[in-house]
Design a protein around this motif. Sequence first.
Motif, PDB file in Angstrom:
ATOM      1  N   VAL A 228       0.854  -1.178   0.000  1.00  0.00           N
ATOM      2  CA  VAL A 228       0.000   0.000   0.000  1.00  0.00           C
ATOM      3  C   VAL A 228       0.892   1.229   0.000  1.00  0.00           C
ATOM      4  CG1 VAL A 228      -1.723   1.358   1.243  1.00  0.00           C
ATOM      5  CG2 VAL A 228      -1.908  -1.135   1.185  1.00  0.00           C
ATOM      6  N   LEU A 229       0.604   2.156  -0.911  1.00  0.00           N
ATOM      7  CA  LEU A 229       1.264   3.459  -0.953  1.00  0.00           C
ATOM      8  C   LEU A 229       0.230   4.494  -0.554  1.00  0.00           C
ATOM      9  CD1 LEU A 229       2.263   2.303  -4.330  1.00  0.00           C
ATOM     10  CD2 LEU A 229       4.140   3.248  -3.022  1.00  0.00           C
ATOM     11  N   ALA A 230       0.551   5.325   0.430  1.00  0.00           N
ATOM     12  CA  ALA A 230      -0.403   6.337   0.899  1.00  0.00           C
ATOM     13  C   ALA A 230       0.342   7.635   1.167  1.00  0.00           C
ATOM     14  CB  ALA A 230      -1.126   5.860   2.157  1.00  0.00           C
ATOM     15  N   ASN A 231       0.269   8.555   0.216  1.00  0.00           N
ATOM     16  CA  ASN A 231       0.892   9.871   0.348  1.00  0.00           C
ATOM     17  C   ASN A 231      -0.234  10.861   0.629  1.00  0.00           C
ATOM     18  OD1 ASN A 231       2.457  12.144   0.231  1.00  0.00           O
ATOM     19  ND2 ASN A 231       2.913  12.007  -1.950  1.00  0.00           N
ATOM     20  N   ILE A 232      -0.576  11.010   1.892  1.00  0.00           N
ATOM     21  CA  ILE A 232      -1.745  11.825   2.249  1.00  0.00           C
ATOM     22  C   ILE A 232      -1.301  12.926   3.210  1.00  0.00           C
ATOM     23  CG2 ILE A 232      -4.182  11.700   2.878  1.00  0.00           C
ATOM     24  CD1 ILE A 232      -4.075   8.697   2.589  1.00  0.00           C
ATOM     25  N   LEU A 233      -1.742  12.857   4.460  1.00  0.00           N
ATOM     26  CA  LEU A 233      -1.350  13.794   5.516  1.00  0.00           C
ATOM     27  C   LEU A 233      -1.300  13.024   6.831  1.00  0.00           C
ATOM     28  CD1 LEU A 233      -3.564  16.892   4.593  1.00  0.00           C
ATOM     29  CD2 LEU A 233      -1.068  16.807   4.478  1.00  0.00           C
ATOM     30  N   ALA A 234      -0.631  13.596   7.818  1.00  0.00           N
ATOM     31  CA  ALA A 234      -0.395  12.874   9.074  1.00  0.00           C
ATOM     32  C   ALA A 234      -1.692  12.451   9.770  1.00  0.00           C
ATOM     33  CB  ALA A 234       0.452  13.730  10.012  1.00  0.00           C
ATOM     34  N   ASN A 235      -2.640  13.362   9.940  1.00  0.00           N
ATOM     35  CA  ASN A 235      -3.860  13.011  10.676  1.00  0.00           C
ATOM     36  C   ASN A 235      -4.670  11.923   9.981  1.00  0.00           C
ATOM     37  OD1 ASN A 235      -3.346  14.722  12.832  1.00  0.00           O
ATOM     38  ND2 ASN A 235      -4.436  16.443  11.921  1.00  0.00           N
ATOM     39  N   PRO A 236      -4.962  12.032   8.672  1.00  0.00           N
ATOM     40  CA  PRO A 236      -5.661  10.929   8.009  1.00  0.00           C
ATOM     41  C   PRO A 236      -4.884   9.619   8.065  1.00  0.00           C
ATOM     42  CG  PRO A 236      -5.757  12.905   6.662  1.00  0.00           C
ATOM     43  CD  PRO A 236      -4.811  13.201   7.785  1.00  0.00           C
ATOM     44  N   LEU A 237      -3.570   9.671   7.987  1.00  0.00           N
ATOM     45  CA  LEU A 237      -2.788   8.444   8.060  1.00  0.00           C
ATOM     46  C   LEU A 237      -2.963   7.756   9.409  1.00  0.00           C
ATOM     47  CD1 LEU A 237       0.577   9.390   6.291  1.00  0.00           C
ATOM     48  CD2 LEU A 237      -1.186   7.814   5.467  1.00  0.00           C
ATOM     49  N   ARG A 238      -2.969   8.534  10.485  1.00  0.00           N
ATOM     50  CA  ARG A 238      -3.187   7.934  11.810  1.00  0.00           C
ATOM     51  C   ARG A 238      -4.581   7.315  11.894  1.00  0.00           C
ATOM     52  NH1 ARG A 238      -0.558  12.648  13.903  1.00  0.00           N
ATOM     53  NH2 ARG A 238      -2.564  13.512  14.527  1.00  0.00           N
ATOM     54  N   GLN A 239      -5.581   8.010  11.368  1.00  0.00           N
ATOM     55  CA  GLN A 239      -6.950   7.501  11.422  1.00  0.00           C
ATOM     56  C   GLN A 239      -7.139   6.244  10.584  1.00  0.00           C
ATOM     57  OE1 GLN A 239      -9.216  10.889  10.135  1.00  0.00           O
ATOM     58  NE2 GLN A 239      -8.582  12.161  11.870  1.00  0.00           N
ATOM     59  N   LEU A 240      -6.341   6.096   9.541  1.00  0.00           N
ATOM     60  CA  LEU A 240      -6.477   4.954   8.638  1.00  0.00           C
ATOM     61  C   LEU A 240      -5.653   3.742   9.070  1.00  0.00           C
ATOM     62  CD1 LEU A 240      -6.359   6.831   5.230  1.00  0.00           C
ATOM     63  CD2 LEU A 240      -8.298   5.523   6.108  1.00  0.00           C
ATOM     64  N   ALA A 241      -4.896   3.860  10.160  1.00  0.00           N
ATOM     65  CA  ALA A 241      -4.011   2.761  10.573  1.00  0.00           C
ATOM     66  C   ALA A 241      -4.782   1.465  10.788  1.00  0.00           C
ATOM     67  CB  ALA A 241      -3.247   3.149  11.840  1.00  0.00           C
ATOM     68  N   GLY A 242      -5.882   1.523  11.535  1.00  0.00           N
ATOM     69  CA  GLY A 242      -6.674   0.324  11.801  1.00  0.00           C
ATOM     70  C   GLY A 242      -7.319  -0.254  10.558  1.00  0.00           C
ATOM     71  N   PRO A 243      -8.097   0.558   9.814  1.00  0.00           N
ATOM     72  CA  PRO A 243      -8.704   0.040   8.582  1.00  0.00           C
ATOM     73  C   PRO A 243      -7.680  -0.490   7.586  1.00  0.00           C
ATOM     74  CG  PRO A 243      -9.718   2.118   9.209  1.00  0.00           C
ATOM     75  CD  PRO A 243      -8.567   1.917  10.129  1.00  0.00           C
ATOM     76  N   MET A 244      -6.526   0.171   7.476  1.00  0.00           N
ATOM     77  CA  MET A 244      -5.523  -0.291   6.525  1.00  0.00           C
ATOM     78  C   MET A 244      -4.949  -1.630   6.954  1.00  0.00           C
ATOM     79  SD  MET A 244      -1.997   1.514   5.154  1.00  0.00           S
ATOM     80  CE  MET A 244      -2.813   3.051   4.777  1.00  0.00           C
ATOM     81  N   ALA A 245      -4.665  -1.791   8.235  1.00  0.00           N
ATOM     82  CA  ALA A 245      -4.084  -3.042   8.724  1.00  0.00           C
ATOM     83  C   ALA A 245      -4.982  -4.228   8.405  1.00  0.00           C
ATOM     84  CB  ALA A 245      -3.833  -2.946  10.226  1.00  0.00           C
ATOM     85  N   ARG A 246      -6.285  -4.008   8.433  1.00  0.00           N
ATOM     86  CA  ARG A 246      -7.226  -5.099   8.151  1.00  0.00           C
ATOM     87  C   ARG A 246      -7.258  -5.478   6.673  1.00  0.00           C
ATOM     88  NH1 ARG A 246     -10.072  -2.200  12.238  1.00  0.00           N
ATOM     89  NH2 ARG A 246     -11.264  -0.964  10.710  1.00  0.00           N
ATOM     90  N   GLN A 247      -6.707  -4.629   5.817  1.00  0.00           N
ATOM     91  CA  GLN A 247      -6.703  -4.883   4.373  1.00  0.00           C
ATOM     92  C   GLN A 247      -5.389  -5.477   3.883  1.00  0.00           C
ATOM     93  OE1 GLN A 247      -9.305  -4.203   2.276  1.00  0.00           O
ATOM     94  NE2 GLN A 247     -10.635  -3.326   3.838  1.00  0.00           N
ATOM     95  N   LEU A 248      -4.455  -5.730   4.804  1.00  0.00           N
ATOM     96  CA  LEU A 248      -3.111  -6.141   4.407  1.00  0.00           C
ATOM     97  C   LEU A 248      -2.926  -7.647   4.448  1.00  0.00           C
ATOM     98  CD1 LEU A 248      -1.011  -3.469   6.358  1.00  0.00           C
ATOM     99  CD2 LEU A 248      -1.637  -3.448   3.924  1.00  0.00           C
TER     100      LEU A 248
END
Length: 296
Positions: A228-248
């Motif tokens: 997964v490549l995610a070039n976004i911003l710090a706050n959205p990246l922190r919020q997406l940590a859980g949902p992203m981990a479930r997709q890996l």
Amino acid sequence: MISLASTHRVNVAVGDEHTAKGIVDALTEIFFEGQAAVAAFERPDGRWDVTVHFAEPPDQPLVRELVGNAAGTEIAASITFDTVEAKDWVKASLEDLVPVSAGRFIVHGQHDRARVPPNKLGIEIEAALAFGTGHHGTTRGCLLLLDHVLKAWRPRRVLDLGTGTGVLAIAAARALHEKVLASDIDPPSVQVARDNARLNVSGHLVQAIRATGFAAPHFASRAPFDLVLANILANPLRQLAGPMARQLAPSAMVILSGLLTHQAPAVIAAYRARGLVPLRHLRVEGWSSLLLRKVN
């Protein structure tokens, strides 16, 4: 290509690169992707121009305050505001950019096609109202980490989250000759990514969709992702940590960017709590790019 009738422009002239980067950092931390496009260019006389383009009229006192905090009240007082044709400034801005090399990749405009070395994988980015020409430290950091990963590993299921111009998705698709899912919350960016994928002869490999976070059926049908490549911003990246981990997938790799260096520890902690450990931390022009791996 996306073309709008007009855009609101802010110009700031400064004396040195360090001050210019300070202004860019201050503005990009406040104005989110889709609200403003911020760029800094060196002039022939050695001075620097910072130019910001807004789709809507900007809050002028706020802009002056942010620039003043970063560069002083004298520079803030010299800011100019005007309105220009969007298609004119986008084309002009990209024509001023030189090709940017990041490992095997080189990001360039149409005018520099002939300058791509034969041993580089050229990615041509069309003039468009979307972020990610390769000249920002976050995009270059992601490309460098992608090049590093691909030297030793071949992921098959790849996601570019917050794709912008599609440059990261195109880079992965062309290097791997595999299909890549690319998503963005911004509809114009999705169209720009599709246009750029076709321009780079990878339209059949890059599927660009509009999605917020992981809330789209495409993710379920393509997951689990190996990279997964995610070039976004710090706050959205922190919020997406859980949902992203479930997709890996097991042992998946994640490349994160869009965060200032001082924001990196909090992002690393959020992903470490979901079972991802940091492998590399690149710092490019005051921005951090992270490579993490999911621990089985």
